[in-house]
Design a protein around this motif. Structure first.
Motif, short mmCIF file in Angstrom:
data_model
loop_
_atom_site.label_atom_id
_atom_site.label_comp_id
_atom_site.label_asym_id
_atom_site.label_seq_id
_atom_site.Cartn_x
_atom_site.Cartn_y
_atom_site.Cartn_z
N TYR A 231 -47.33 49.20 141.67
CA TYR A 231 -47.40 49.89 140.50
C TYR A 231 -48.75 50.63 140.43
CZ TYR A 231 -47.05 52.14 136.14
OH TYR A 231 -46.92 52.74 134.79
N LYS A 232 -49.75 50.00 140.58
CA LYS A 232 -51.32 50.42 140.43
C LYS A 232 -51.65 51.36 141.41
CE LYS A 232 -53.19 46.68 137.87
NZ LYS A 232 -54.44 45.61 137.82
N VAL A 233 -51.14 51.07 142.69
CA VAL A 233 -51.46 52.03 143.98
C VAL A 233 -50.44 53.15 144.02
CG1 VAL A 233 -52.85 50.29 145.18
CG2 VAL A 233 -50.33 50.52 145.60
N GLY A 234 -49.09 53.02 143.70
CA GLY A 234 -48.09 53.86 143.79
C GLY A 234 -47.47 54.49 142.51
N GLY A 235 -47.91 54.13 141.40
CA GLY A 235 -47.39 54.57 140.13
C GLY A 235 -45.71 54.36 139.96
N GLU A 236 -45.08 55.53 139.48
CA GLU A 236 -43.65 55.22 138.92
C GLU A 236 -42.68 55.32 140.38
OE1 GLU A 236 -42.22 54.85 135.96
OE2 GLU A 236 -44.29 54.81 135.21
N ALA B 23 -46.21 48.97 131.64
CA ALA B 23 -47.04 49.79 130.46
C ALA B 23 -48.20 49.07 129.92
CB ALA B 23 -46.07 49.62 129.32
N LYS B 24 -48.35 47.62 130.05
CA LYS B 24 -49.49 47.02 129.80
C LYS B 24 -50.50 47.12 130.88
CE LYS B 24 -51.10 42.28 128.46
NZ LYS B 24 -50.73 40.69 128.62
N ALA B 25 -50.22 47.19 132.05
CA ALA B 25 -51.06 47.36 133.20
C ALA B 25 -51.81 48.79 133.22
CB ALA B 25 -50.56 47.25 134.67
N ALA B 26 -50.94 49.68 132.65
CA ALA B 26 -51.61 51.13 132.59
C ALA B 26 -52.65 51.15 131.56
CB ALA B 26 -50.32 52.14 132.45
N LYS B 27 -52.26 50.44 130.29
CA LYS B 27 -53.38 50.39 129.25
C LYS B 27 -54.64 49.69 129.98
CE LYS B 27 -50.00 50.71 125.53
NZ LYS B 27 -49.19 49.85 124.33
N GLU B 28 -54.52 48.81 130.46
CA GLU B 28 -55.68 48.11 130.98
C GLU B 28 -56.65 48.75 131.96
OE1 GLU B 28 -54.36 44.35 132.56
OE2 GLU B 28 -54.13 43.28 130.65
N MET B 29 -55.77 49.46 132.75
CA MET B 29 -56.45 50.43 133.66
C MET B 29 -57.40 51.63 132.86
SD MET B 29 -53.55 50.97 136.51
CE MET B 29 -54.57 52.10 137.59
N GLU B 30 -56.74 52.23 131.93
CA GLU B 30 -57.45 53.24 131.13
C GLU B 30 -58.44 52.72 130.42
OE1 GLU B 30 -56.11 56.42 127.69
OE2 GLU B 30 -54.89 55.11 128.62
N GLY C 267 -58.96 54.43 136.43
CA GLY C 267 -57.79 55.54 136.80
C GLY C 267 -56.59 55.45 136.28
N ARG C 268 -55.48 55.74 136.93
CA ARG C 268 -54.05 55.50 136.49
C ARG C 268 -53.11 55.21 137.31
NH1 ARG C 268 -51.89 60.00 138.68
NH2 ARG C 268 -53.14 61.79 139.32
N PRO C 269 -52.04 54.54 137.06
CA PRO C 269 -51.08 54.35 138.09
C PRO C 269 -50.78 55.29 139.14
CG PRO C 269 -50.34 53.53 135.98
CD PRO C 269 -51.56 54.60 135.68
N GLY C 270 -50.92 55.18 140.49
CA GLY C 270 -50.66 56.12 141.35
C GLY C 270 -52.12 56.79 141.83
N LEU D 95 -60.96 55.10 145.47
CA LEU D 95 -59.47 55.11 145.40
C LEU D 95 -58.82 53.83 146.01
CD1 LEU D 95 -56.93 56.64 144.04
CD2 LEU D 95 -56.97 57.89 146.23
N VAL D 96 -58.18 53.17 145.40
CA VAL D 96 -57.75 51.95 145.98
C VAL D 96 -56.41 52.22 146.74
CG1 VAL D 96 -56.39 49.84 145.71
CG2 VAL D 96 -58.55 50.43 144.34
N GLY D 97 -56.46 51.95 148.07
CA GLY D 97 -55.19 52.23 148.98
C GLY D 97 -55.03 53.56 149.44
N GLY D 98 -56.05 54.37 149.39
CA GLY D 98 -56.27 55.74 149.50
C GLY D 98 -56.53 56.12 151.16
#
Length: 379
Positions: free
Chosen positions: A326-331, A353-360, A365-368, A376-379
């Protein structure tokens, strides 16, 4: 090596003949001496002492010649034995492409061989490897059930990786077959297995350093066994398997490795499934969600099934793997997870949702578009 072996066999024959001649000549010498002594009196009376002495001297000369022949045979035997244990361990092997044409490219399910099947496979490999290995090392490598002999052979092969690294790629498919046979043993010696894993890692590293890649056929015969056995009961052994699995993406496309890893998620061994989950997570963190998309596999769908497992360790690692996705690919991750039970969907929505808040909060960054240390991770 074969010439030396034939020479050694000839030498044994020469030595045996020489020894027989020596015994026969010694008996002749004793008989001649006795005859000379019995006739000595009569000969002396007739003035024939010289004739008796001549007979004894002739017998002595015959014995000396036989001793010389025996010594020559033993020297030749020693020279042959020395030749068999000196020189390069690995020999040039230009037949690899022809061998690979006869091997399957697609992965097959790994099954541990029965003892009789193991012997047939080992005997076949023994013949194929003989022209490309020094005779003494070949003998040690195929000494059935003798783990000390195997360790000694691998020590010699270790030296070959340093002295003649350019010969490893041409012999790699045959040596990987031998490694898989060691994985197939019902109760392998731990010390020997650790040495096998260390040597395999070193051999693959040498191939990688030369800019070489693993062929589809080499991976088809090696990776199913590697994945199946990575869940060994001992942590020290699992660590060696783990390092090998992490080395493979430098030799073979990571997306194709995922196809082999997914099969490990069906293993009856829970430790194998746990190891595979960790490797999948690290691959996505390094290569992004693309690694499962390009592979055309249903990796995340299989992972999602384990996110609902009863085993706490399994469930925790499966959820962690999905969070990485989810973190590297988003929705986009949802379309790779397949159809899930409603309760699991709700649980994963909450965790995402919890992971997105922690990233912020951590400015990752944001999911994806996951950032670590500004990259950038996985870029």
């Amino acid at each position: 090596a074969l010439a030396a072996l034939r020479g050694s066999m000839t030498a044994r024959g020469s030595s045996a003949v020489g020894s027989s001649s020596l015994r026969a000549s010694t008996s002749s010498l004793r008989a001649s001496s006795a005859v000379g002594a019995s006739r000595s009196g009569a000969l002396t009376a007739r003035g024939g002492v010289g004739a008796g002495s001549s007979a004894a001297a002739a017998a002595g000369a015959g014995a000396g010649a036989s001793v010389s022949a025996s010594s020559s045979g033993l020297s030749f035997l020693s020279a042959s034995a020395a030749a068999a244990s000196s020189g390069p361990v690995l020999l040039p092997n230009d037949d690899k492409e022809e061998r690979l044409k006869k091997l399957p490219k697609k992965p097959v399910k790994f099954d541990v061989l029965r003892d009789d099947q193991l012997k047939v496979a080992e005997d076949d490999l023994k013949v194929h490897l003989a022209p490309f290995l020094r005779a003494d090392v070949h003998k040690l490598l195929f000494k059935s059930g003798d783990f000390k002999a195997h360790i000694q052979a691998l020590e010699q092969l270790d030296a070959a990786l340093t002295s003649t690294p350019e010969l490893m790629p041409g012999n790699l498919d045959l040596m990987l077959r031998w490694v898989v046979l060691r994985f197939c043993e019902q109760a392998p010696n731990t010390q020997s297995l650790l040495k096998v894993l260390d040597w395999t890692h070193d051999a693959l590293s040498v191939v990688k350093e030369q800019g070489m890649r693993l062929s589809e056929q080499e991976c088809a015969l090696f990776l199913p066994a590697l994945v199946d056995k990575c869940g060994h009961s001992m942590e020290a052994v699992r660590d060696k398997f783990r390092k090998l699995l992490r080395l493979i993406p430098g030799l073979f496309p990571a997306s194709r490795l995922v196809g082999y890893l997914v099969r490990g998620l069906d293993s009856k061994n829970s430790k194998t499934r746990l190891e595979v989950l960790e490797v999948l997570g690290s691959l996505m963190e390094r290569h992004g969600l693309d690694v499962v998309e390009r592979g055309g596999s249903k990796a995340l769908a299989e992972v999602a099934k384990l996110a609902d497992a009863r085993d706490t360790s399994m469930r925790t690692l499966a959820v962690a793997c999905l969070l990485t996705a989810y973190k590297v690919g988003g929705e986009e991750v949802w379309k790779h997870m397949g159809r899930l039970p409603d309760l699991l969907v709700q649980a994963m929505e909450d965790k995402f949702a919890k992971a997105a808040k922690e990233m912020e909060k951590k400015k990752e960054g944001r999911p994806g578009a996951w950032l670590k240390a500004g990259a950038l991770v996985g870029g």
